[in-house]
Design a protein around this motif. Structure first.
Motif, PDB file in Angstrom:
ATOM      1  N   GLU A 409       0.936  -1.063  -0.135  1.00  0.00           N
ATOM      2  CA  GLU A 409       0.044  -0.024  -0.037  1.00  0.00           C
ATOM      3  C   GLU A 409       1.015   1.357  -0.164  1.00  0.00           C
ATOM      4  O   GLU A 409       0.751   2.119  -1.153  1.00  0.00           O
ATOM      5  N   GLN A 410       1.620   1.168   1.014  1.00  0.00           N
ATOM      6  CA  GLN A 410       2.494   2.656   1.226  1.00  0.00           C
ATOM      7  C   GLN A 410       3.785   2.635  -0.031  1.00  0.00           C
ATOM      8  O   GLN A 410       3.943   3.772  -0.283  1.00  0.00           O
ATOM      9  N   ALA A 413       1.870   3.750  -2.939  1.00  0.00           N
ATOM     10  CA  ALA A 413       1.696   5.240  -2.911  1.00  0.00           C
ATOM     11  C   ALA A 413       2.702   6.320  -3.283  1.00  0.00           C
ATOM     12  O   ALA A 413       2.836   7.275  -4.007  1.00  0.00           O
ATOM     13  N   ALA A 414       4.091   5.627  -2.682  1.00  0.00           N
ATOM     14  CA  ALA A 414       5.223   6.522  -2.845  1.00  0.00           C
ATOM     15  C   ALA A 414       5.507   6.436  -4.319  1.00  0.00           C
ATOM     16  O   ALA A 414       6.029   7.632  -5.049  1.00  0.00           O
ATOM     17  N   SER A 418       1.577   9.480  -5.359  1.00  0.00           N
ATOM     18  CA  SER A 418       0.467  10.047  -4.449  1.00  0.00           C
ATOM     19  C   SER A 418       0.798  10.307  -3.204  1.00  0.00           C
ATOM     20  O   SER A 418       0.226  11.107  -2.364  1.00  0.00           O
ATOM     21  N   LYS A 419       2.033  10.138  -2.373  1.00  0.00           N
ATOM     22  CA  LYS A 419       2.416  10.312  -1.293  1.00  0.00           C
ATOM     23  C   LYS A 419       3.889  10.723  -1.335  1.00  0.00           C
ATOM     24  O   LYS A 419       4.739  10.036  -2.281  1.00  0.00           O
ATOM     25  N   THR A 420       4.353  11.381  -0.341  1.00  0.00           N
ATOM     26  CA  THR A 420       5.984  11.694  -0.419  1.00  0.00           C
ATOM     27  C   THR A 420       6.521  10.345   0.205  1.00  0.00           C
ATOM     28  O   THR A 420       5.739   9.662   0.954  1.00  0.00           O
ATOM     29  N   SER A 421       7.805  10.094  -0.097  1.00  0.00           N
ATOM     30  CA  SER A 421       8.307   9.054   0.604  1.00  0.00           C
ATOM     31  C   SER A 421       8.363   9.203   2.108  1.00  0.00           C
ATOM     32  O   SER A 421       8.369   8.140   3.002  1.00  0.00           O
ATOM     33  N   ASP A 422       8.496  10.217   2.680  1.00  0.00           N
ATOM     34  CA  ASP A 422       8.499  10.600   4.114  1.00  0.00           C
ATOM     35  C   ASP A 422       7.094  10.023   4.810  1.00  0.00           C
ATOM     36  O   ASP A 422       7.242   9.649   5.712  1.00  0.00           O
ATOM     37  N   GLN A 423       6.034  10.743   4.095  1.00  0.00           N
ATOM     38  CA  GLN A 423       4.776  10.179   4.610  1.00  0.00           C
ATOM     39  C   GLN A 423       4.667   8.923   4.529  1.00  0.00           C
ATOM     40  O   GLN A 423       3.908   8.202   5.434  1.00  0.00           O
ATOM     41  N   ALA A 424       4.866   8.138   3.344  1.00  0.00           N
ATOM     42  CA  ALA A 424       4.533   6.845   3.248  1.00  0.00           C
ATOM     43  C   ALA A 424       5.289   5.961   4.418  1.00  0.00           C
ATOM     44  O   ALA A 424       4.777   5.214   4.818  1.00  0.00           O
ATOM     45  N   ASP A 427       3.716   6.253   7.644  1.00  0.00           N
ATOM     46  CA  ASP A 427       2.331   5.656   7.754  1.00  0.00           C
ATOM     47  C   ASP A 427       2.576   3.936   7.813  1.00  0.00           C
ATOM     48  O   ASP A 427       1.951   3.552   8.543  1.00  0.00           O
TER      49      ASP A 427
END
Lengths: 439, 321
Positions: A409-410, A413-414, A418-424, A427
């Motif tokens: 999932e994460q 997303a990265a 759709s997501k920054t790698s930091d956020q992924a 999470d």
């Protein structure tokens, strides 16, 4: 006689299913599987057993079983073929365990299932002194252990390798395949400047949202010095090192080093991508080595034009994820002594050699990789050995299905932006922590 | 769907009483003959439903003993599996699956109905090779869904026919709205012929003199279609649409094969329940399946009540009584 027995078994399975349905109704009861102590349980009972394994598409398995059955007429092994799809194999084995059925005696487990089966008490602990522990490749043993106890016998291994277009590297004046990501990018730039490298991308892997993404993500993280789950079993993925690993994939997709198409690639799609001349470098398993030698396939532009090397990493050779299978004894099976003897014989060095020569299955014994005759037949063996010796098992989490879904999932997303790698990673750390805590 | 056994009428006269006794005897005999079927139905349909509903109320908590690493389970009865639909981590996944299931059904069945009626209108005309057209229209319907999923997967590959024809470079099988579109296209391709054939059956029931009368009265083709063809073909069409809706609500194989397991853009309630079960959370899987079961039952009920879908063949007039 045999038919009768199998019918009886089926009847037992049905009764077992009913018993389970009744059993779960007893509310508030606590299902405690603490019977597996620190010592292996007694494995006794001699007689016929079954081997539950995924579909054997090669026919090698039957000839090996015939050999055993001829030598042990009173301890015959019956083959129970499960579907080819790994998810369905897992489902049937879990069902068998949940109904406590004795239909399966020996289970052919994917390396990532070992923890789940061990922790639930579905497989017997095995006596380490009866297995040649010092002759196995060390990382392979890790996949067969849970809480430092042996629950399965290593049977097949697998490791990722870097496939390179040797013809293009040579044209660009590069002597040997890259060992780091930076080298790979630099080499690729040179290749893309060639007329033959026009329109190519640099690197491909298996980045579709499935188990292969967990493999590729874990490899990237481990190759950058990070980890997904620490040796204490706790997730530890929100680190600068892990970010460097993930960013190798994220930035690669962003700047075109990795083609966007790779987001739809599984093993076979990525092989076709490499064969069609879309990428200079490809991460894949050893099984494609022989397939890509096929000169008759008109879509294959790379026959005789590739070489293998260990996966590159951030600052040196990278770390592959470990694939492969282990054999375990079902707690609910009968004739466990026969099962143990059979597993020892089945995974012996002699048989591992047969598996390698007939099915190109990566052996678990280090010595086979050094055999000159085998190296002649399989030129990739030294590379594969290095890859497996450097490999990291995938996270040993009991709820592996949940863990791998969270990683997919994460990571997806990265790399899809759709997501920054930091956020992924943040999470992912939170989700994995929850999965480990809930399990 | 429903089996009704007619109760013997009250004896009106003494003369009829004898006959009725024989009727009662026949009824008992019929019940006796039917009992094996009823028993099998109870076993293969009744028992699994009851068992699934019960399973959905069992809540399992897993824990791991930190020293031995062994799993320790506790199970109790509760509504936690249903409560998880409204709050908690999996709630958003459930509603995503619910939304996908509903949108696939509404959009899919709408497009299929329009195309299906068009196909039926064409097939209803007398022209050379009509038999061939009728047979070939059925081909997509005859292909197993999993296989058609694979076919469309090739079409929607990054270098597949779809991108070549559209001059685009869309990665259809990745997460996003395009994956939803891909599944919808494949679904419509497969099932529009079904509606087409059932609608054709409805069209052929319409007597030709009605059209002749319309022509004499000076009705144009558009008006004829809305005022005559559609109302008279409606009973057949409504049944076709109902069957398709019930089918679409439990869609599993197409998104699973074409796009992949556990991809949120195309995850339906069926695939989500499968995912939960394959991760050993049988309780929540059973709860989601039960919700889907109730959802389908509700849709069927509303459809029959509001649109008067005629399932048991009472004829158009039987609707009112």
């Amino acid at each position: 006689m045999r038919i009768k027995r199998s019918m009886a078994r089926r009847a037992v399975a049905v009764l077992g299913a009913l018993a389970l349905a009744g059993g779960v109704a007893a509310c508030g009861s606590s299902d405690n599987n603490s019977s597996a102590g620190s010592k292996p349980g007694k494995l006794d009972g001699v007689g016929p057993i079954t081997l539950a394994t995924g579909k054997d598409t090669t026919g090698t398995l039957n000839s090996i079983l015939d050999e055993w059955n001829k030598a042990h007429p009173d301890q015959k092994v019956t083959l129970t073929e499960l579907p080819e799809d790994a998810d369905q194999q897992l489902q049937q084995m879990v069902q068998n365990a949940k109904t406590k059925s004795d239909a399966f005696t020996v289970l052919n487990l994917d390396v990532v299932w070992t923890s789940e089966f061990a922790a639930n008490g579905w497989v017997e602990q095995l006596p380490e002194d009866q297995f040649p522990m010092d002759r196995y490749l060390p990382p392979v043993i890790k996949t067969a252990q849970y809480f430092k106890k042996l629950y399965a016998a290593p049977y097949a291994s697998d490791g990722g390798m870097l496939y390179s277009r040797s013809d293009l590297l040579k044209q660009a004046g590069i002597a040997k395949p890259p060992t780091t990501w930076a080298e790979m990018t630099a080499d690729c730039k040179k290749v893309l400047k060639l007329p033959a490298g026009k329109g190519m991308s640099c690197y491909g892997g298996q980045l579709d949202k499935y188990e292969g993404l967990t493999v590729n993500f874990s490899e990237a993280v481990n190759s950058a010095g990070g980890q997904v789950v620490g040796s204490d079993g706790k997730p530890n993925v929100n680190t600068p090192d892990a970010k460097k690993g993930l960013d190798f994939l994220v930035n690669g997709v962003k700047d075109g080093t990795i083609p966007k198409d790779a987001l739809t690639w599984k093993e076979e799609e990525s092989r076709r991508g490499f064969e069609g001349g879309h990428v200079v470098f490809l991460r894949n398993w050893p099984y494609i080595y022989a397939l890509m030698g096929d000169k008759k396939d008109s879509a294959n532009k790379v026959a005789g034009k590739y070489e293998v090397s260990p996966l590159p990493g951030l600052s040196g050779i990278g770390k592959s994820s470990l694939g492969g299978h282990n054999l375990a004894i079902s707690k609910f099976g009968k004739n466990k002594k026969t099962a143990l003897d059979f597993i020892k014989w089945f995974t012996s060095e002699k048989n591992e050699r047969v598996w390698l020569t007939k099915n190109s299955q990566a052996p678990v014994y280090g010595s086979l990789y050094d055999d000159p005759a085998l190296q002649k037949q399989f030129p990739y063996l030294p590379t594969l050995k290095k890859s497996i010796e450097n490999a990291e098992p995938r996270p040993a989490i009991v709820n592996y299905g949940d863990a791998t879904a969270a990683i997919e999932e994460q990571a997806y997303a990265a790399i899809s932006g759709s997501k920054t790698s930091d956020q992924a990673l943040k999470d992912l750390q939170a989700n994995l922590a929850k999965i480990v805590k809930n399990q | 769907m429903t089996t009704t056994v007619q109760a013997p009428r009250k004896p009106a006269t003494a003369g009829r009483a004898r006959k009725n006794r024989r009727n009662a005897g026949t009824g008992r005999f019929a019940a006796l003959l039917l009992s094996p079927t009823v028993l099998v139905l109870a076993l293969v349909i009744g028992y699994p439903i009851v068992s699934a509903v019960r399973l959905s109320f069992l809540v399992t908590h897993n824990g791991i003993n930190p020293t031995t690493g062994m799993v320790e389970n506790t199970t109790h009865v509760g509504v936690d599996n249903y409560a998880a639909i409204f709050s908690g981590d999996t709630a958003s996944q459930f509603w995503n699956a619910f939304w996908n299931t509903t949108t696939f059904t509404v959009a899919g069945v709408f497009v299929e109905t329009v195309l299906g009626v068009l196909m039926a209108l064409i097939m209803n005309r007398a022209f050379r090779g009509r038999g061939l057209v009728r047979a070939s229209v059925l081909v997509p319907w005859a292909i197993p869904t999993a296989i058609s999923g694979l076919l469309w997967k090739w079409i929607f590959q990054s270098e597949g026919i779809a991108n070549t024809l559209l001059h685009t470079h869309i990665l259809w099988t990745t997460e996003g709205f395009h994956a939803w579109v891909a599944v919808l296209v494949a679904d419509v391709w497969k099932t529009a012929p079904f509606i087409g054939l059932l609608a054709l059956a409805g069209l052929q029931m319409i007597p030709g003199d009605v059209y002749e009368a319309a022509k004499v009265d000076g009705s144009g083709p558009w008006r004829t279609f809305w005022r005559i063809t559609l109302p008279l073909a409606r009973p057949a069409l409504v049944v076709a649409v109902l069957f398709r809706m019930l089918d679409a609500l439990r869609m599993f194989d197409l998104p699973f094969v074409l796009i992949g397991a556990h991809k949120h853009s195309v995850e339906t309630l069926s695939t989500f329940a499968w995912y939960e079960a394959s991760n050993l959370r049988y309780g929540s899987a059973a709860a989601y399946s039960t919700v889907l079961f109730l959802y389908i039952a509700l849709v069927a009920f509303v459809f029959v009540k509001v649109l008067g879908a005629d399932l048991v063949g009472r004829g158009v007039s039987g609707r009112k009584s």
